[in-house]
Design a protein around this motif. Structure first.
Motif, mmCIF file in Angstrom:
data_model
loop_
_atom_site.group_PDB
_atom_site.id
_atom_site.type_symbol
_atom_site.label_atom_id
_atom_site.label_comp_id
_atom_site.label_asym_id
_atom_site.label_seq_id
_atom_site.Cartn_x
_atom_site.Cartn_y
_atom_site.Cartn_z
ATOM 1 N N GLU A 261 0.814 -1.206 0.000
ATOM 2 C CA GLU A 261 0.000 0.000 0.000
ATOM 3 C C GLU A 261 0.853 1.264 0.000
ATOM 4 O O GLU A 261 0.422 2.308 -0.488
ATOM 5 N N ASP A 262 2.054 1.160 0.551
ATOM 6 C CA ASP A 262 2.905 2.347 0.666
ATOM 7 C C ASP A 262 4.185 2.253 -0.152
ATOM 8 O O ASP A 262 5.092 3.073 0.014
ATOM 9 N N THR A 263 4.291 1.278 -1.058
ATOM 10 C CA THR A 263 5.554 1.048 -1.773
ATOM 11 C C THR A 263 5.290 0.777 -3.245
ATOM 12 O O THR A 263 4.487 -0.097 -3.584
ATOM 13 N N VAL A 264 5.980 1.506 -4.110
ATOM 14 C CA VAL A 264 5.793 1.379 -5.555
ATOM 15 C C VAL A 264 7.145 1.127 -6.222
ATOM 16 O O VAL A 264 8.188 1.600 -5.762
ATOM 17 N N VAL A 265 7.137 0.335 -7.312
ATOM 18 C CA VAL A 265 8.350 -0.044 -8.028
ATOM 19 C C VAL A 265 8.304 0.527 -9.450
ATOM 20 O O VAL A 265 7.258 0.478 -10.113
ATOM 21 N N PHE A 266 9.428 1.055 -9.897
ATOM 22 C CA PHE A 266 9.590 1.516 -11.274
ATOM 23 C C PHE A 266 10.795 0.798 -11.870
ATOM 24 O O PHE A 266 11.895 0.839 -11.314
ATOM 25 N N ILE A 267 10.585 0.096 -12.996
ATOM 26 C CA ILE A 267 11.687 -0.609 -13.653
ATOM 27 C C ILE A 267 12.432 0.366 -14.552
ATOM 28 O O ILE A 267 11.847 0.924 -15.486
ATOM 29 N N ALA A 268 13.702 0.563 -14.266
ATOM 30 C CA ALA A 268 14.503 1.590 -14.927
ATOM 31 C C ALA A 268 15.749 0.970 -15.535
ATOM 32 O O ALA A 268 15.934 -0.257 -15.538
#
Length: 538
Positions: A261-268
């Motif tokens: 709920e408080d953590t997001v991932v971005f593939i870079a």
């Protein structure tokens, strides 16, 4: 695009390999290749009239976007990235190729006896074909330069208050620098997961391809799947069993993946470059601000497989501030002597934080429920929202939470769901135990201080680990990721398999393989780039 020429025999490095090497190493060899392939792709020259034809080989096939494979020996000239590949793995720079003797030595990882054939290639510590560690840097393939980052991509980073750009994760989370015993277990298990991911031959090739991309927009579905699995596995409920008991959902490919709920991932990509890192931080901050209206602390993970960075956004009623770590190495080197990296430790500790939604998330992935009456089901459903701490029509003294926690250490992890539905107090006890990783009914409790000798052979410890475990209150020793042929140990062994789409655990009684976690639906491997490559194969 790929142009192929097949050779029925003589594909060994001493034969066809040296012929290809000498052809590209000749004066103006790279320029000649580019001109010849350009004319063939434009239809100006027939492949049968190519100056690049090698004796005893077929004419070049029709250009194809799919990278060929499945041959004993494959030599690939990558004209887009100036790389000499062997069997799908990058080896040498076309701009600084070794001489004949050095070429054979770096392929075989040592001197070649006179009149002997190379019947095996150099391999790294994960078993992949790889350029020998003896090869000097000038001959090894080169990674592309980071992409140019537009100033507009840094607008968020520069407009908000940054309270630290190289913050230690322990300071970010306000925890000790020293790992607790529970954190050691989570870190060691994540090291096993990453090692199992890296040991697959196809995945190993894709990991090398990821570091050769120009930017994150070039990621294929398979490459995104690999990255998403590695970044997200630390945040799923740590229960792994056969599909009839546990099934984790499949994340769909999108720019931002919320793993909590408080953590997001971005593939870079290219997080080692400062501007690329700052651009990724900006994207994560924007994603958090767009989705989260409530004040609080939120986390973002920029992840490139080779590196990761953790971002913390603090949002209150009037101000927004952020901080982040530097780019932390995530996967170990393919020639590493330890599975530990700062990035793996960081994500394992971040995933070990208390998660108020863990119980509900665990309920969603558990597919097995013991038989129960309709009345009991209604009662448990009523108590699922925690509205009453004690079921109606039942009077009993309330046991302290500490005692419930001790009780919760004994049941099977699936029974913890039922216990947690009884009351708020019981749910708190079940939640504490569910933070431990569970494998096939075993709760992983501790990691030995020394690596057992049988795991040190053939670098098995890079993809497997030994744990002190408990089942129904009975202690045991568990080897996770170890194959039955790897050791004569008397410990309980749980082999693993990880491919693009699934994590498999092996039933230690029936020896059947069960898949338990999907990272993305399986898809056909394709190369979406427009490479002008020549492959000569046996």
């Amino acid at each position: 695009m790929y142009l192929q020429s097949h050779h029925g025999c003589g594909g060994y490095a001493e034969g066809l390999g040296l012929k290809v090497l000498r052809l590209i190493r000749q004066p103006n060899g790279i320029a000649t290749y580019r001109q010849e392939f350009g004319e063939m792709l434009d239809g100006l020259k027939s492949p049968s009239h190519s100056l690049l034809h090698i004796e005893n080989g077929d004419d070049f096939d029709t250009p194809s976007r799919e990278r060929p494979g499945g041959y004993m020996w494959t030599y690939e000239i990558d004209l887009d990235r100036n790389i000499f590949h062997i069997n799908g793995m990058p080896f040498f720079s076309l701009e600084c190729l070794p001489d004949d003797d050095a070429f054979l030595q770096y392929i075989a990882d040592g001197p070649i006896p006179e009149n002997a054939y190379i019947d095996h290639l150099s391999r790294d510590h994960y078993g992949h074909v790889a350029c020998s560690s003896l090869c000097p840097p000038e001959h090894k393939y080169k990674k592309p330069t980071p992409p140019i980052v537009d100033d507009s991509d840094l607008a968020t980073y520069q407009s908000l208050m940054c309270t630290g750009s190289q913050v230690a994760l322990s300071d970010m989370l306000a925890i000790s620098d020293v790992l607790s015993q529970d954190e050691h277990v989570r870190v060691s298990l994540l090291e096993v997961m990453i090692g199992q991911r890296m040991v697959g031959s196809d995945v190993g090739k894709e990991i090398h391809e990821i570091e050769l991309l120009n930017d994150h927009n070039q990621l294929t579905d398979n490459q995104w799947s690999i990255a998403c699995f590695m970044a997200g596995i630390a945040f799923v409920p740590q229960m792994f069993d056969n599909i009839w008991r546990v099934r984790h959902p499949k994340p769909k490919r999108k720019e931002f993946t919320w793993v909590r709920e408080d953590t997001v991932v971005f593939i870079a990509t290219h997080l080692h470059d400062e501007r690329c890192l700052q651009a990724s931080v900006s994207r994560l901050i924007n994603a958090i601000l767009e989705k989260k209206d409530n004040p609080g602390h939120y986390f973002g993970i920029a992840f490139s497989v080779h590196h990761c960075a953790v971002v913390k956004v603090v949002k209150d009623a009037h101000t927004i501030t952020f901080s982040h770590t530097n780019a932390l190495q995530f996967i170990p080197s393919f020639y590493a002597h330890s599975p530990s990296t700062p990035g793996i430790t960081a994500l394992a500790r971040l995933g070990h934080r208390i998660d108020p939604a863990l119980f509900e998330r665990a309920m969603k992935v558990c597919r097995y429920n013991p038989p129960m009456s309709i009345k009991t089901k209604k009662l448990l459903a009523q108590e699922a929202d925690g509205s009453d701490d004690v079921p109606p029509n039942i009077t009993c003294p309330t046991l302290p939470l500490e005692l419930w926690r001790e009780i919760a250490l004994y049941p099977h992890y699936l029974d913890l769901i039922t216990i947690g539905l009884v009351s708020k107090l019981c749910r708190g006890a079940a939640l504490a135990v569910l933070r431990y990783p569970h494998f096939c009914g075993y709760r992983l409790a501790a990691v030995p201080k020394k690596i057992p000798k049988y795991l040190q052979k053939k670098h098995i410890f890079m993809r497997a680990a030994c744990f002190s475990a408990v089942q129904a209150g009975i202690p045991t020793t568990l080897d996770v990721g170890v194959e039955f042929h790897d050791t004569l140990s008397e410990n309980t062994i749980i082999p693993l398999r990880i491919n693009y789409s699934s994590l498999y655990v092996q039933d230690v009684v029936t020896n059947w393989w069960w898949w338990t976690l999907l990272s993305i639906a399986a898809c056909k491997m394709t190369d979406s780039s427009n490479n002008k490559n020549m492959q000569t194969q046996k």
